[in-house]
Design a protein around this motif. Structure first.
Motif, PDB file in Angstrom:
ATOM      1  N   PHE A   1      54.902  32.709 112.774  1.00 49.90           N
ATOM      2  CA  PHE A   1      53.821  31.844 112.287  1.00 49.90           C
ATOM      3  C   PHE A   1      53.427  32.204 110.856  1.00 49.90           C
ATOM      4  CE2 PHE A   1      51.942  31.634 116.863  1.00 49.90           C
ATOM      5  CZ  PHE A   1      52.895  30.690 117.201  1.00 49.90           C
ATOM      6  N   LEU A   2      53.790  33.420 110.448  1.00 52.54           N
ATOM      7  CA  LEU A   2      53.274  33.929 109.180  1.00 52.54           C
ATOM      8  C   LEU A   2      54.235  33.673 108.027  1.00 52.54           C
ATOM      9  CD1 LEU A   2      52.058  37.360 110.547  1.00 52.54           C
ATOM     10  CD2 LEU A   2      50.604  35.496 109.750  1.00 52.54           C
ATOM     11  N   PRO A   3      53.680  33.459 106.827  1.00 51.69           N
ATOM     12  CA  PRO A   3      54.559  33.326 105.670  1.00 51.69           C
ATOM     13  C   PRO A   3      55.233  34.674 105.373  1.00 51.69           C
ATOM     14  CG  PRO A   3      52.269  33.329 104.999  1.00 51.69           C
ATOM     15  CD  PRO A   3      52.270  33.330 106.492  1.00 51.69           C
ATOM     16  N   LEU A   4      56.315  34.626 104.630  1.00 45.64           N
ATOM     17  CA  LEU A   4      57.103  35.833 104.376  1.00 45.64           C
ATOM     18  C   LEU A   4      56.292  37.028 103.909  1.00 45.64           C
ATOM     19  CD1 LEU A   4      60.031  34.215 102.433  1.00 45.64           C
ATOM     20  CD2 LEU A   4      60.183  35.370 104.627  1.00 45.64           C
ATOM     21  N   ASN A   5      55.392  36.762 102.945  1.00 47.19           N
ATOM     22  CA  ASN A   5      54.686  37.887 102.335  1.00 47.19           C
ATOM     23  C   ASN A   5      53.629  38.510 103.252  1.00 47.19           C
ATOM     24  OD1 ASN A   5      53.305  35.519 102.175  1.00 47.19           O
ATOM     25  ND2 ASN A   5      52.237  36.015 100.286  1.00 47.19           N
ATOM     26  N   ARG A   6      53.390  37.905 104.410  1.00 49.78           N
ATOM     27  CA  ARG A   6      52.391  38.459 105.337  1.00 49.78           C
ATOM     28  C   ARG A   6      53.034  39.047 106.574  1.00 49.78           C
ATOM     29  NH1 ARG A   6      48.888  38.763 101.590  1.00 49.78           N
ATOM     30  NH2 ARG A   6      47.975  36.838 100.872  1.00 49.78           N
ATOM     31  N   ARG A   7      54.360  38.992 106.629  1.00 50.02           N
ATOM     32  CA  ARG A   7      55.024  39.351 107.885  1.00 50.02           C
ATOM     33  C   ARG A   7      54.964  40.834 108.226  1.00 50.02           C
ATOM     34  NH1 ARG A   7      59.960  35.893 109.757  1.00 50.02           N
ATOM     35  NH2 ARG A   7      58.688  34.102 110.247  1.00 50.02           N
ATOM     36  N   ALA A   8      55.140  41.678 107.228  1.00 51.39           N
ATOM     37  CA  ALA A   8      55.176  43.110 107.529  1.00 51.39           C
ATOM     38  C   ALA A   8      53.820  43.559 108.069  1.00 51.39           C
ATOM     39  CB  ALA A   8      55.539  43.875 106.269  1.00 51.39           C
ATOM     40  N   VAL A   9      52.771  43.240 107.303  1.00 52.11           N
ATOM     41  CA  VAL A   9      51.433  43.665 107.728  1.00 52.11           C
ATOM     42  C   VAL A   9      51.037  42.938 109.012  1.00 52.11           C
ATOM     43  CG1 VAL A   9      49.013  43.753 107.048  1.00 52.11           C
ATOM     44  CG2 VAL A   9      50.790  44.083 105.352  1.00 52.11           C
ATOM     45  N   GLY A  10      51.317  41.623 109.045  1.00 49.24           N
ATOM     46  CA  GLY A  10      50.983  40.827 110.227  1.00 49.24           C
ATOM     47  C   GLY A  10      51.662  41.371 111.471  1.00 49.24           C
ATOM     48  N   GLY A  11      52.949  41.709 111.335  1.00 52.68           N
ATOM     49  CA  GLY A  11      53.704  42.254 112.469  1.00 52.68           C
ATOM     50  C   GLY A  11      53.061  43.539 112.961  1.00 52.68           C
TER      51      GLY A  11
ATOM     52  N   ARG B   1      44.173  38.256  98.632  1.00 50.68           N
ATOM     53  CA  ARG B   1      43.424  37.971  99.849  1.00 50.68           C
ATOM     54  C   ARG B   1      44.252  37.086 100.758  1.00 50.68           C
ATOM     55  NH1 ARG B   1      37.429  36.420  99.242  1.00 50.68           N
ATOM     56  NH2 ARG B   1      36.526  38.373  98.545  1.00 50.68           N
ATOM     57  N   TRP B   2      44.064  37.279 102.035  1.00 52.77           N
ATOM     58  CA  TRP B   2      44.772  36.425 102.992  1.00 52.77           C
ATOM     59  C   TRP B   2      44.186  35.011 102.955  1.00 52.77           C
ATOM     60  CZ3 TRP B   2      47.873  37.580 107.655  1.00 52.77           C
ATOM     61  CH2 TRP B   2      48.544  38.792 107.533  1.00 52.77           C
ATOM     62  N   GLU B   3      45.060  34.020 102.927  1.00 57.60           N
ATOM     63  CA  GLU B   3      44.613  32.634 102.960  1.00 57.60           C
ATOM     64  C   GLU B   3      44.108  32.340 104.381  1.00 57.60           C
ATOM     65  OE1 GLU B   3      48.224  33.108 103.233  1.00 57.60           O
ATOM     66  OE2 GLU B   3      47.826  34.158 101.349  1.00 57.60           O
ATOM     67  N   ALA B   4      43.180  31.360 104.476  1.00 57.89           N
ATOM     68  CA  ALA B   4      42.588  31.056 105.800  1.00 57.89           C
ATOM     69  C   ALA B   4      43.677  30.704 106.801  1.00 57.89           C
ATOM     70  CB  ALA B   4      41.594  29.909 105.655  1.00 57.89           C
ATOM     71  N   LYS B   5      44.687  29.940 106.367  1.00 59.50           N
ATOM     72  CA  LYS B   5      45.695  29.507 107.354  1.00 59.50           C
ATOM     73  C   LYS B   5      46.519  30.686 107.862  1.00 59.50           C
ATOM     74  CE  LYS B   5      48.585  27.845 103.605  1.00 59.50           C
ATOM     75  NZ  LYS B   5      49.039  26.690 102.891  1.00 59.50           N
ATOM     76  N   SER B   6      46.761  31.696 107.005  1.00 67.63           N
ATOM     77  CA  SER B   6      47.512  32.863 107.483  1.00 67.63           C
ATOM     78  C   SER B   6      46.662  33.685 108.438  1.00 67.63           C
ATOM     79  CB  SER B   6      47.941  33.758 106.318  1.00 67.63           C
ATOM     80  OG  SER B   6      48.762  33.031 105.465  1.00 67.63           O
ATOM     81  N   LYS B   7      45.367  33.754 108.133  1.00 66.84           N
ATOM     82  CA  LYS B   7      44.462  34.492 109.035  1.00 66.84           C
ATOM     83  C   LYS B   7      44.456  33.826 110.401  1.00 66.84           C
ATOM     84  CE  LYS B   7      41.031  36.048 105.732  1.00 66.84           C
ATOM     85  NZ  LYS B   7      39.725  35.643 105.219  1.00 66.84           N
ATOM     86  N   ARG B   8      44.423  32.490 110.361  1.00 68.95           N
ATOM     87  CA  ARG B   8      44.414  31.741 111.619  1.00 68.95           C
ATOM     88  C   ARG B   8      45.695  32.019 112.409  1.00 68.95           C
ATOM     89  NH1 ARG B   8      43.274  26.829 108.996  1.00 68.95           N
ATOM     90  NH2 ARG B   8      41.161  27.448 108.514  1.00 68.95           N
ATOM     91  N   ALA B   9      46.822  31.981 111.708  1.00 69.11           N
ATOM     92  CA  ALA B   9      48.116  32.203 112.360  1.00 69.11           C
ATOM     93  C   ALA B   9      48.156  33.607 112.965  1.00 69.11           C
ATOM     94  CB  ALA B   9      49.241  32.024 111.348  1.00 69.11           C
ATOM     95  N   LEU B  10      47.631  34.568 112.201  1.00 66.97           N
ATOM     96  CA  LEU B  10      47.626  35.944 112.697  1.00 66.97           C
ATOM     97  C   LEU B  10      46.732  36.071 113.928  1.00 66.97           C
ATOM     98  CD1 LEU B  10      48.449  38.907 112.260  1.00 66.97           C
ATOM     99  CD2 LEU B  10      46.411  39.184 110.862  1.00 66.97           C
ATOM    100  N   ALA B  11      45.584  35.397 113.870  1.00 66.98           N
ATOM    101  CA  ALA B  11      44.656  35.475 115.014  1.00 66.98           C
ATOM    102  C   ALA B  11      45.344  34.953 116.273  1.00 66.98           C
ATOM    103  CB  ALA B  11      43.387  34.672 114.717  1.00 66.98           C
TER     104      ALA B  11
END
Ligand SMILES: O[C@H]1[C@H](O)[C@@H](O)[C@H](O)[C@@H](O)[C@H]1O
Length: 540
Positions: A452-462, A327-337
C-alpha cells in the motif's frame, strides 16, 4: 562513457514511473514490464547450486518458525528444577514465551538500518550466528534468567530475519519466479513451526515429560539450520541491488552471474544497466525535491570507486538522496494505519495462543497426549498456508479475507462450546476449522500490506507494521495463561471471536484490493479516506 550515462537519464524523461513500480515496488503482486528478451523472462534453470542458494536463503524463515513454535513443547517439558526453581508458574511461562516477541520487536527496528548498512547477506549471516549461539545458550540454561536471556536474544534474530529475508529474496530472485520464492518464505515459517512440533512429539515422553531433559535438545536443535546456512555461505550471493547501491559494481556483476548462471556476460551487463537505471529512478522517488543526478563537479564515478574497474563505464548516484526526512503525506499515513490495524488483528484474534500454548491448553482440556492435537494445529497451519499461496493471486486478498475471517469466528465459537462441554472431538475439529481459515487469509495477507505504501515509505512502514505484529503478539503471549486461568478457555475463545467480528468489519469497510494497480492508482485509493471499491469500479 557518454552512452552509459545516457541510460541513467531522469525518470521524468523516461516517463518511467510505471517501470519502477513494476520492478521494484511490486514485491507481492507480480507485475513486470521487462522486455521479452530480458533474462528475467526466460525459463529459470533450477540447478543444484541455485536450489541450495534459495534453500539457504529461506533458512531464516525456518528458524523464525522453529524458534516461535518450539516453545509449546518446551513449556510442558521443562522441569522447574532444571532452572533451579520449585515451580514454573504462569507468569514465568508467559515471560519465557513473550520475551521472544519483545526481542523480535527490537529486531524489526534494527533490521532495515542493518541490512542497508552491512548488506543483506551479512545481516542474515549475523542472524544465523545469533540463532546458533542463542539456541546453545537456551539449551544449557540452568537458571530462569539464562533461559529468558536466550529467548530474548533469539527473538532479536527472529525480528531481523522476518524483515530482512523478504527484502533479500525479492532482490535476488528473477521476476519470473519471485512470487514462488516469496511464497517459500511463508512456507518455511509455518514449516519451521510444524517441524518444531514434530520433533517435540518424538523427543518428549508424554507420560513423563520432565524425565529426559527433552526441552534442552529441542532448543539446541535450533542451531542445526543456522549452521547449515553458515556452511553454505559460498552459495549465497550478496544482493546485486544492494551492491550496486553501494557502487560496488564488479561485485554486483559477480553476484548477478551467480543468480543467472546461464546468462552470457553481455546479458549480465544489460541487466546491470537496467538495475542501475531502476535504482536511480528509485532514488529519485525517495525525495522528489532533489535532482536525480549530482552536478558534474560533484559526481562520483564508479570507475574510480574502491571496487575499481567498471564494466558499465561511469554511473553516478546522488548519495544524499533519500537522507532528507520529509513529513508523511496523509494518504501514506492512512495506508500505513490500514496495514498496522490488519496486523494487530492477525495477532489479537488469538492464533498464537494455540501456537505457543497448544500443548498446555490441550493438556488441561484432558488429552492424554497433548502433543498430538498440537501437531495437528501446526500441520493445519502449514498445509493451509500452501493453499493460501495458491489462492491469493487468483481470488484477491480482500475477498480471501472476507471469505475466511467469518470461518475463524465460527471455529472459535465452536471451540468455546467444545471447552464448555469438554467435548474433545468437537474441540479438535473446531480448532482445525479456525486455524485452517486463519492460515488461508489472516496468516499470510497482513505481511503484504507494505504494497500500500509508496517506495520511499516502505522500509520504515514495513518496520512499523512488523513492530505492530510483535507488540500485539507479546501482549497476547504475556497474558494468555493468566486470562485463561481467570475466565476459562471457553470465555477466552469468545473474546477472540469478538475480535474476529471486528476484524471482518474492518476488512469490509477499510481494506482495499490493490492487486495489479499501479503506484499512482494505489495512491488514489488512499487519497481521500480509503476507496475500497476503486478496483471494482475501474476494472471489473
Ligand atoms: O504470519 C505468521 C504465521 O501465521 C505464523 O504461523 C504466526 O505464528 C505468526 O505470528 C504470523 O505472523
Amino acid at each position: 562513457m557518454a552512452d552509459d550515462t545516457s541510460s541513467l537519464s531522469s525518470p521524468q524523461q523516461d516517463g518511467a514511473v510505471e517501470d519502477v513500480y513494476s520492478d521494484l515496488y511490486s514485491t507481492f503482486s507480480q507485475i513486470t514490464t521487462t522486455t521479452a528478451n530480458d533474462i528475467e523472462q526466460r525459463p529459470y534453470p533450477v540447478t543444484w547450486r541455485i536450489s541450495v542458494m534459495f534453500l539457504s536463503s529461506t533458512i531464516g524463515g525456518l528458524l523464525f518458525g522453529y524458534d516461535t513454535g518450539v516453545i509449546s513443547g518446551a513449556l510442558i517439558a521443562i522441569n522447574p528444577k532444571d532452572l533451579g526453581l520449585h515451580v514454573l508458574d504462569n507468569w514465568q511461562k508467559e515471560l519465557i514465551t513473550s520475551i521472544t516477541c519483545a526481542g523480535s520487536f527490537i529486531g524489526s527496528i534494527l533490521a532495515f538500518p542493518l541490512a542497508d548498512k552491512c548488506g543483506r547477506k551479512n545481516t542474515l549471516t549475523v542472524c544465523c550466528v545469533i540463532f546458533a549461539a542463542s539456541s546453545m545458550l537456551m539449551a544449557v540454561s540452568f537458571t530462569f534468567h539464562m533461559l529468558v536471556t536466550g529467548r530474548l536474544v533469539v527473538g532479536i534474530a527472529v525480528g531481523i530475519a522476518a524483515q530482512c529475508i523478504p527484502i533479500y529474496l525479492t532482490e535476488i530472485s528473477p521476476a519470473k519466479i519471485r512470487g514462488t520464492v516469496l511464497a517459500l518464505n511463508s512456507i518455511s515459517i509455518t514449516g519451521g513451526q510444524f517441524i518444531a512440533y514434530v520433533i517435540a512429539f518424538f523427543l518428549i515422553d508424554s507420560e513423563h515429560p520432565h524425565s529426559n531433559s527433552a526441552w534442552r535438545y529441542l532448543l539446541a536443535l535450533g542451531c542445526v539450520p543456522a549452521i547449515f546456512f553458515l556452511l553454505t555461505l559460498d552459495f549465497i550471493p550478496e544482493s546485486p541491488r544492494w551492491l550496486l547501491s553501494k557502487s560496488r559494481l564488479v561485485e554486483a556483476e559477480t553476484a548477478l552471474q551467480t543468480v543467472y548462471p546461464k546468462a552470457t556476460i553481455g546479458e549480465i551487463r544489460q541487466k546491470l544497466k537496467k538495475l542501475t537505471s531502476d535504482l536511480n529512478k528509485l532514488r529519485y522517488h525517495n525525495d522528489e525535491t532533489e535532482p536525480l543526478l549530482l552536478p558534474v563537479n560533484k559526481r562520483r564515478s564508479v570507475a574510480s570507486s574502491r571496487t575499481g574497474r567498471s564494466s558499465l563505464g561511469a554511473t553516478y548516484f546522488n548519495d544524499q538522496l533519500g537522507k532528507k526526512r520529509h513529513r508523511w503525506e496523509a494518504k501514506s499515513k492512512r495506508a500505513l494505519a490500514i496495514g498496522c490495524i490488519l496486523m494487530f488483528f492477525q495477532q489479537i484474534t488469538g492464533f498464537n495462543a494455540f501456537m505457543y500454548y497448544s500443548t498446555t491448553i490441550f493438556d488441561r482440556a484432558g488429552f492424554t497426549n497433548p502433543l498430538v492435537p498440537a501437531i495437528i494445529v501446526a500441520f493445519t497451519n502449514f498445509s493451509f498456508t500452501l493453499l493460501s499461496l495458491k489462492l491469493i493471486d487468483t481470488v484477491g486478498k480482500r475477498i480471501l479475507l472476507l471469505l475466511t475471517i467469518w470461518i475463524m469466528t465460527a471455529g472459535l465459537l465452536l471451540c468455546s462450546v467444545g471447552f464448555e462441554l469438554n467435548n474433545l472431538s468437537l474441540l479438535i475439529i473446531s480448532v482445525i476449522v479456525y486455524v485452517g481459515a486463519y492460515a488461508v487469509g489472516m496468516g499470510v495477507v497482513p505481511w503484504s500490506s507494505v504494497e500500500f505504501l509508496p517506495l520511499n515509505r516502505r522500509a520504515v512502514g514495513g518496520s512499523i507494521i512488523s513492530c505492530t505484529n510483535w507488540f500485539t503478539n507479546a501482549l497476547l503471549s504475556m497474558s494468555y495463561l493468566t486470562v485463561m486461568d481467570a475466565i476459562g478457555n471457553e470465555n477466552t475463545m469468545l473474546i477472540f471471536a469478538f475480535f474476529t467480528i471486528l476484524n471482518w468489519l474492518f476488512v469490509y469497510i477499510w481494506y482495499p484490493e490493490v492487486k495489479g494497480l499501479s503506484l499512482e492508482e494505489i495512491s488514489r485509493v488512499f487519497e481521500n479516506g480509503v476507496d475500497v471499491h476503486f478496483i471494482y469500479r475501474n476494472y471489473h
